[in-house]
Scaffold this motif. Sequence first.
Motif, PDB file in Angstrom:
ATOM      1  N   MET A   1       0.853  -1.193   0.000  1.00 52.73           N
ATOM      2  CA  MET A   1       0.000   0.000   0.000  1.00 52.73           C
ATOM      3  C   MET A   1       0.886   1.239   0.000  1.00 52.73           C
ATOM      4  SD  MET A   1      -3.136   1.286   2.498  1.00 52.73           S
ATOM      5  CE  MET A   1      -3.330  -0.268   3.233  1.00 52.73           C
ATOM      6  N   ASN A   2       0.507   2.222  -0.751  1.00 51.63           N
ATOM      7  CA  ASN A   2       1.224   3.477  -0.848  1.00 51.63           C
ATOM      8  C   ASN A   2       1.167   4.217   0.488  1.00 51.63           C
ATOM      9  OD1 ASN A   2       1.890   6.233  -1.451  1.00 51.63           O
ATOM     10  ND2 ASN A   2       1.438   5.812  -3.595  1.00 51.63           N
ATOM     11  N   ASN A   3       2.281   4.851   0.863  1.00 53.02           N
ATOM     12  CA  ASN A   3       2.317   5.590   2.130  1.00 53.02           C
ATOM     13  C   ASN A   3       1.348   6.765   2.145  1.00 53.02           C
ATOM     14  OD1 ASN A   3       4.227   3.897   3.235  1.00 53.02           O
ATOM     15  ND2 ASN A   3       5.962   5.158   2.576  1.00 53.02           N
ATOM     16  N   ASN A   4       0.978   7.279   0.976  1.00 53.61           N
ATOM     17  CA  ASN A   4       0.054   8.403   0.909  1.00 53.61           C
ATOM     18  C   ASN A   4      -1.397   7.984   1.087  1.00 53.61           C
ATOM     19  OD1 ASN A   4       2.049  10.314   0.450  1.00 53.61           O
ATOM     20  ND2 ASN A   4       1.982  10.046  -1.756  1.00 53.61           N
ATOM     21  N   PHE A   5      -1.659   6.696   1.021  1.00 50.36           N
ATOM     22  CA  PHE A   5      -3.044   6.226   1.043  1.00 50.36           C
ATOM     23  C   PHE A   5      -3.819   6.709   2.264  1.00 50.36           C
ATOM     24  CE2 PHE A   5      -6.301   2.783   1.256  1.00 50.36           C
ATOM     25  CZ  PHE A   5      -6.961   3.147   0.112  1.00 50.36           C
ATOM     26  N   PRO A   6      -3.263   6.617   3.496  1.00 49.75           N
ATOM     27  CA  PRO A   6      -4.035   7.156   4.631  1.00 49.75           C
ATOM     28  C   PRO A   6      -4.338   8.646   4.478  1.00 49.75           C
ATOM     29  CG  PRO A   6      -2.288   5.724   5.423  1.00 49.75           C
ATOM     30  CD  PRO A   6      -2.048   5.939   3.942  1.00 49.75           C
ATOM     31  N   ASP A   7      -3.407   9.399   3.889  1.00 52.83           N
ATOM     32  CA  ASP A   7      -3.668  10.816   3.650  1.00 52.83           C
ATOM     33  C   ASP A   7      -4.804  10.993   2.664  1.00 52.83           C
ATOM     34  OD1 ASP A   7      -0.151  11.745   3.725  1.00 52.83           O
ATOM     35  OD2 ASP A   7      -1.605  11.570   5.355  1.00 52.83           O
ATOM     36  N   THR A   8      -4.912  10.096   1.695  1.00 54.43           N
ATOM     37  CA  THR A   8      -5.985  10.181   0.712  1.00 54.43           C
ATOM     38  C   THR A   8      -7.336  10.045   1.392  1.00 54.43           C
ATOM     39  OG1 THR A   8      -4.601   9.384  -1.088  1.00 54.43           O
ATOM     40  CG2 THR A   8      -6.977   9.110  -1.352  1.00 54.43           C
ATOM     41  N   ILE A   9      -7.453   9.093   2.288  1.00 54.51           N
ATOM     42  CA  ILE A   9      -8.723   8.906   2.993  1.00 54.51           C
ATOM     43  C   ILE A   9      -9.064  10.152   3.799  1.00 54.51           C
ATOM     44  CG2 ILE A   9      -9.929   7.555   4.747  1.00 54.51           C
ATOM     45  CD1 ILE A   9      -8.288   5.116   3.733  1.00 54.51           C
ATOM     46  N   GLN A  10      -8.101  10.683   4.506  1.00 47.25           N
ATOM     47  CA  GLN A  10      -8.332  11.899   5.289  1.00 47.25           C
ATOM     48  C   GLN A  10      -8.690  13.067   4.381  1.00 47.25           C
ATOM     49  OE1 GLN A  10      -5.081  13.096   7.860  1.00 47.25           O
ATOM     50  NE2 GLN A  10      -5.888  15.163   8.051  1.00 47.25           N
ATOM     51  N   GLN A  11      -7.967  13.216   3.280  1.00 44.10           N
ATOM     52  CA  GLN A  11      -8.242  14.309   2.359  1.00 44.10           C
ATOM     53  C   GLN A  11      -9.604  14.132   1.681  1.00 44.10           C
ATOM     54  OE1 GLN A  11      -4.722  14.103  -0.053  1.00 44.10           O
ATOM     55  NE2 GLN A  11      -3.549  15.436   1.319  1.00 44.10           N
ATOM     56  N   PHE A  12      -9.961  12.897   1.349  1.00 47.72           N
ATOM     57  CA  PHE A  12     -11.286  12.629   0.788  1.00 47.72           C
ATOM     58  C   PHE A  12     -12.352  13.061   1.791  1.00 47.72           C
ATOM     59  CE2 PHE A  12     -15.128  10.247   0.102  1.00 47.72           C
ATOM     60  CZ  PHE A  12     -15.242  10.134  -1.275  1.00 47.72           C
ATOM     61  N   ASP A  13     -12.162  12.685   3.055  1.00 49.04           N
ATOM     62  CA  ASP A  13     -13.145  13.032   4.083  1.00 49.04           C
ATOM     63  C   ASP A  13     -13.259  14.541   4.273  1.00 49.04           C
ATOM     64  OD1 ASP A  13     -13.704  10.334   4.425  1.00 49.04           O
ATOM     65  OD2 ASP A  13     -12.481  10.134   6.238  1.00 49.04           O
ATOM     66  N   GLU A  14     -12.145  15.255   4.161  1.00 49.40           N
ATOM     67  CA  GLU A  14     -12.174  16.716   4.269  1.00 49.40           C
ATOM     68  C   GLU A  14     -12.936  17.330   3.090  1.00 49.40           C
ATOM     69  OE1 GLU A  14      -8.051  17.790   4.509  1.00 49.40           O
ATOM     70  OE2 GLU A  14      -7.829  16.998   6.545  1.00 49.40           O
ATOM     71  N   ALA A  15     -12.657  16.833   1.888  1.00 51.73           N
ATOM     72  CA  ALA A  15     -13.355  17.342   0.696  1.00 51.73           C
ATOM     73  C   ALA A  15     -14.837  17.007   0.780  1.00 51.73           C
ATOM     74  CB  ALA A  15     -12.729  16.758  -0.574  1.00 51.73           C
ATOM     75  N   PHE A  16     -15.135  15.793   1.224  1.00 53.39           N
ATOM     76  CA  PHE A  16     -16.525  15.375   1.414  1.00 53.39           C
ATOM     77  C   PHE A  16     -17.221  16.318   2.399  1.00 53.39           C
ATOM     78  CE2 PHE A  16     -19.142  12.920   4.512  1.00 53.39           C
ATOM     79  CZ  PHE A  16     -20.302  12.881   3.766  1.00 53.39           C
ATOM     80  N   ALA A  17     -16.557  16.657   3.501  1.00 48.73           N
ATOM     81  CA  ALA A  17     -17.158  17.544   4.501  1.00 48.73           C
ATOM     82  C   ALA A  17     -17.464  18.920   3.898  1.00 48.73           C
ATOM     83  CB  ALA A  17     -16.226  17.679   5.709  1.00 48.73           C
ATOM     84  N   LEU A  18     -16.589  19.400   3.039  1.00 48.26           N
ATOM     85  CA  LEU A  18     -16.810  20.676   2.362  1.00 48.26           C
ATOM     86  C   LEU A  18     -18.073  20.605   1.498  1.00 48.26           C
ATOM     87  CD1 LEU A  18     -15.402  23.472   1.773  1.00 48.26           C
ATOM     88  CD2 LEU A  18     -14.301  22.317  -0.145  1.00 48.26           C
ATOM     89  N   CYS A  19     -18.209  19.518   0.743  1.00 42.05           N
ATOM     90  CA  CYS A  19     -19.380  19.341  -0.126  1.00 42.05           C
ATOM     91  C   CYS A  19     -20.644  19.142   0.702  1.00 42.05           C
ATOM     92  CB  CYS A  19     -19.169  18.141  -1.037  1.00 42.05           C
ATOM     93  SG  CYS A  19     -17.764  18.321  -2.155  1.00 42.05           S
TER      94      CYS A  19
END
Length: 182
Positions: A1-19
């Motif tokens: 698994m890519n080391n950035n993957f956990p950041d992706t989930i967090q960033q997705f959740d932040e973008a989702f919260a904005l929407c």
Amino acid sequence: MNNNFPDTIQQFDEAFALCRNLYELKLRDYGASWRIMRPQSITDQILIKARRIRTLQITGEAMVNEGILPEFIAIVNYGVMGLIQLDYGFSDEKDLGFEKAMSLYDEYMAKIRSLMIAKNHDYGEAWRMMRVSSDVDLILMKLQRTKEIEDHCGQTNVSEGIDANYMDMVNYSIFAIIKLTH
């Protein structure tokens, strides 16, 4: 698994919260008035938003004082509304209360998030190497596919359906939001 993957989930959740926040505010203003829209009309609304983004990217000029980010947020929210309309059908009136409309939004976004996690794993975060302009072009391609499927009454021979295209459009928009806000 890519080391950035956990950041992706967090960033997705932040973008989702904005929407989600904008969806909630508009729901408080208008109620679920979008329930009157047929899925084809939602597809056309997404088309309008994606075309505006592309025009702004190409010309660099906006005559309306709204940027690209709000348009991606709108694509996310219309995409979720489209998924709801596909499953529940359209209505001649606002037939969803606030709590139910929020609950459905969260339910469909959870499905979209799960799809993103699975595809992100398989594609190795390739989206991070893409330009925002490519996200828009892919959304426009998904729109063309969706319109073709709609014109064929939802029937496909081997391709994914309208719902899969809506989910991909939402995920490409979320990826663009992440790129624009981080």
